[in-house]
Design a protein around this motif. Sequence first.
Motif, PDB file in Angstrom:
ATOM      1  N   THR A 206      -1.776  -0.484  -3.429  1.00  0.00           N
ATOM      2  CA  THR A 206      -1.541   0.356  -4.804  1.00  0.00           C
ATOM      3  C   THR A 206      -0.833   1.422  -4.506  1.00  0.00           C
ATOM      4  N   LEU A 207      -0.496   2.231  -5.631  1.00  0.00           N
ATOM      5  CA  LEU A 207       0.433   3.575  -5.352  1.00  0.00           C
ATOM      6  C   LEU A 207      -0.438   4.499  -5.734  1.00  0.00           C
ATOM      7  N   ASN A 208      -0.443   5.748  -4.920  1.00  0.00           N
ATOM      8  CA  ASN A 208      -0.962   6.933  -5.050  1.00  0.00           C
ATOM      9  C   ASN A 208      -0.480   7.741  -6.122  1.00  0.00           C
ATOM     10  N   ARG A 209      -1.351   8.470  -6.781  1.00  0.00           N
ATOM     11  CA  ARG A 209      -1.092   9.342  -7.898  1.00  0.00           C
ATOM     12  C   ARG A 209      -0.780  10.689  -7.470  1.00  0.00           C
ATOM     13  N   THR A 210       0.621  10.568  -7.288  1.00  0.00           N
ATOM     14  CA  THR A 210       0.878  12.284  -6.493  1.00  0.00           C
ATOM     15  C   THR A 210       2.278  12.459  -7.068  1.00  0.00           C
ATOM     16  N   LEU A 211       2.796  13.815  -6.869  1.00  0.00           N
ATOM     17  CA  LEU A 211       4.067  14.069  -7.377  1.00  0.00           C
ATOM     18  C   LEU A 211       5.252  13.225  -6.585  1.00  0.00           C
ATOM     19  N   LYS A 212       4.740  13.168  -5.180  1.00  0.00           N
ATOM     20  CA  LYS A 212       5.862  12.508  -4.398  1.00  0.00           C
ATOM     21  C   LYS A 212       5.815  11.055  -4.972  1.00  0.00           C
ATOM     22  N   SER A 213       4.938  10.355  -5.434  1.00  0.00           N
ATOM     23  CA  SER A 213       5.048   9.036  -5.856  1.00  0.00           C
ATOM     24  C   SER A 213       5.676   9.109  -7.072  1.00  0.00           C
ATOM     25  N   PHE A 214       5.778   9.898  -7.946  1.00  0.00           N
ATOM     26  CA  PHE A 214       6.382  10.099  -9.317  1.00  0.00           C
ATOM     27  C   PHE A 214       7.776  10.118  -8.986  1.00  0.00           C
ATOM     28  N   ALA A 215       8.053  11.123  -7.933  1.00  0.00           N
ATOM     29  CA  ALA A 215       9.372  11.272  -7.665  1.00  0.00           C
ATOM     30  C   ALA A 215      10.236   9.920  -7.082  1.00  0.00           C
ATOM     31  N   LEU A 253     -18.569  -3.142  -1.742  1.00  0.00           N
ATOM     32  CA  LEU A 253     -17.437  -3.221  -0.603  1.00  0.00           C
ATOM     33  C   LEU A 253     -17.550  -1.745   0.309  1.00  0.00           C
ATOM     34  N   ALA A 254     -17.779  -2.105   1.457  1.00  0.00           N
ATOM     35  CA  ALA A 254     -17.424  -1.056   2.229  1.00  0.00           C
ATOM     36  C   ALA A 254     -15.896  -1.005   2.813  1.00  0.00           C
ATOM     37  N   VAL A 255     -15.142   0.220   2.666  1.00  0.00           N
ATOM     38  CA  VAL A 255     -13.880   0.368   3.216  1.00  0.00           C
ATOM     39  C   VAL A 255     -13.794   0.185   4.541  1.00  0.00           C
ATOM     40  N   ARG A 256     -13.133  -0.815   5.252  1.00  0.00           N
ATOM     41  CA  ARG A 256     -13.098  -1.002   6.620  1.00  0.00           C
ATOM     42  C   ARG A 256     -11.858  -0.295   7.303  1.00  0.00           C
ATOM     43  N   ASP A 257     -10.861  -0.226   6.481  1.00  0.00           N
ATOM     44  CA  ASP A 257      -9.551   0.214   7.090  1.00  0.00           C
ATOM     45  C   ASP A 257      -8.517   0.578   5.846  1.00  0.00           C
ATOM     46  N   ARG A 258      -7.450   1.286   6.174  1.00  0.00           N
ATOM     47  CA  ARG A 258      -6.546   1.608   5.048  1.00  0.00           C
ATOM     48  C   ARG A 258      -5.236   2.166   5.796  1.00  0.00           C
ATOM     49  N   ALA A 259      -4.225   1.802   5.268  1.00  0.00           N
ATOM     50  CA  ALA A 259      -3.042   2.196   5.641  1.00  0.00           C
ATOM     51  C   ALA A 259      -1.845   2.777   4.790  1.00  0.00           C
ATOM     52  N   GLY A 260      -0.927   3.506   5.193  1.00  0.00           N
ATOM     53  CA  GLY A 260       0.125   3.787   4.348  1.00  0.00           C
ATOM     54  C   GLY A 260       1.190   2.961   4.553  1.00  0.00           C
ATOM     55  N   VAL A 261       2.338   2.899   3.742  1.00  0.00           N
ATOM     56  CA  VAL A 261       3.414   2.141   4.026  1.00  0.00           C
ATOM     57  C   VAL A 261       4.490   3.077   3.499  1.00  0.00           C
ATOM     58  N   THR A 262       5.527   3.313   4.295  1.00  0.00           N
ATOM     59  CA  THR A 262       6.567   4.130   3.911  1.00  0.00           C
ATOM     60  C   THR A 262       8.110   3.112   3.910  1.00  0.00           C
ATOM     61  N   PHE A 263       8.982   3.599   3.075  1.00  0.00           N
ATOM     62  CA  PHE A 263      10.322   3.005   3.150  1.00  0.00           C
ATOM     63  C   PHE A 263      11.328   4.103   3.654  1.00  0.00           C
ATOM     64  N   ASN A 264      12.300   3.510   4.327  1.00  0.00           N
ATOM     65  CA  ASN A 264      13.469   4.244   4.754  1.00  0.00           C
ATOM     66  C   ASN A 264      14.572   3.751   4.249  1.00  0.00           C
ATOM     67  N   PRO A 265      15.070   4.326   3.040  1.00  0.00           N
ATOM     68  CA  PRO A 265      16.238   3.713   2.321  1.00  0.00           C
ATOM     69  C   PRO A 265      17.587   3.695   3.215  1.00  0.00           C
ATOM     70  N   LEU A 266      17.756   4.765   4.185  1.00  0.00           N
ATOM     71  CA  LEU A 266      18.953   4.546   4.796  1.00  0.00           C
ATOM     72  C   LEU A 266      18.994   3.228   6.002  1.00  0.00           C
ATOM     73  N   LYS A 267      17.805   2.922   6.260  1.00  0.00           N
ATOM     74  CA  LYS A 267      17.752   1.778   7.292  1.00  0.00           C
ATOM     75  C   LYS A 267      17.281   0.346   6.363  1.00  0.00           C
ATOM     76  N   SER A 268      16.988   0.754   5.338  1.00  0.00           N
ATOM     77  CA  SER A 268      16.373  -0.463   4.685  1.00  0.00           C
ATOM     78  C   SER A 268      15.235  -1.025   5.492  1.00  0.00           C
ATOM     79  N   ASN A 279       2.853   4.499  -1.220  1.00  0.00           N
ATOM     80  CA  ASN A 279       2.277   3.294  -1.128  1.00  0.00           C
ATOM     81  C   ASN A 279       1.134   3.369   0.160  1.00  0.00           C
ATOM     82  N   TYR A 280      -0.029   2.492  -0.345  1.00  0.00           N
ATOM     83  CA  TYR A 280      -1.344   2.429   0.630  1.00  0.00           C
ATOM     84  C   TYR A 280      -1.885   1.097   0.407  1.00  0.00           C
ATOM     85  N   MET A 281      -2.699   0.599   1.429  1.00  0.00           N
ATOM     86  CA  MET A 281      -3.279  -0.566   1.460  1.00  0.00           C
ATOM     87  C   MET A 281      -5.044  -0.153   1.803  1.00  0.00           C
TER      88      MET A 281
END
Length: 287
Positions: A206-215, A253-268, A279-281
């Motif tokens: 899903t997506l985090n509710r932050t000012l960064k995610s809004f932008a 449910l017990a959370v076993r792991d989590r990770a963020g996902v970032t996008f570089n628009p210059l490199k697609s 973004n995070y999982m």
Amino acid sequence: MAGPDEFGSDKTVIPGRGAGELIDDGLRICNNRRAVFWIGIMAAAAPSIDPSEVEKFSRIAAEWWNPKGKFGLLHVFNPVRLAWIKEQACARLGRDPLEREPLAGLRLLDIGCGGGLLSEPMARLGARVTGVDPSEKNIRSASVHAMEMGLAIDYRAATAEDLAAAGETFDVILNMEVIEHVNDPRAFTATCAAMLRPGGLMFVATLNRTLKSFALAIIGAEYVLGWLPRGTHQWEKFITPEELSGFLADSGLAVRDRAGVTFNPLKSEWRRAADMDVNYMVVGEKA
């Protein structure tokens, strides 16, 4: 910038391919199979369903398998997401990731499957896949594509509530880029978790509710760059990692792991990262 299917590494770079191009890096296609298409008449009545969200994605259902269309960003996003799902599932369920079909024998539910961008590679990895979506147009699109690919996928125009009421259970549940579109995310998480077998895994992106995610995810992706249709997301529906962890814990449910996902628009390119501001999982396990 929610998105979504083929495999890649933590850093997915596709030389010679443009943003949004469909990537198929050796995922196997099973022959002599056909998709199953089922219409759930109660789909639109489920409490988790926001009719406006269903209509929003139904209007662009024909775009799912167009790598340069409205879901193009999902095609580029999928390698990172699928690599993480495969890695976590194999490690936690005792599967050999080098096997031809490491998920063979596992029953997998893809909730909010859309056009099948996640369901198809999961089927190629051997899982018995059920894909559900409240939009009949999405299910038709997914079913036609699966039949063209020769994949046996049980597609249903239905909801999580429909399957839970029928007593269906699964070893793995994919809840990817869905929870931010439902009416009551806490109740929705509990409904999904109730269908998970002991020791089973539920993946949530899903997506985090932050000012960064809004932008980035709304102003940038939808209004400035046009990567996603305007109105795809509502920032107030975004969910923080802490909130999601609470939903999962309340559902057993017990959370076993989590990770963020970032996008570089210059490199697609998308890559797995510690940054969970947009973004995070998360993967949760049922005791």
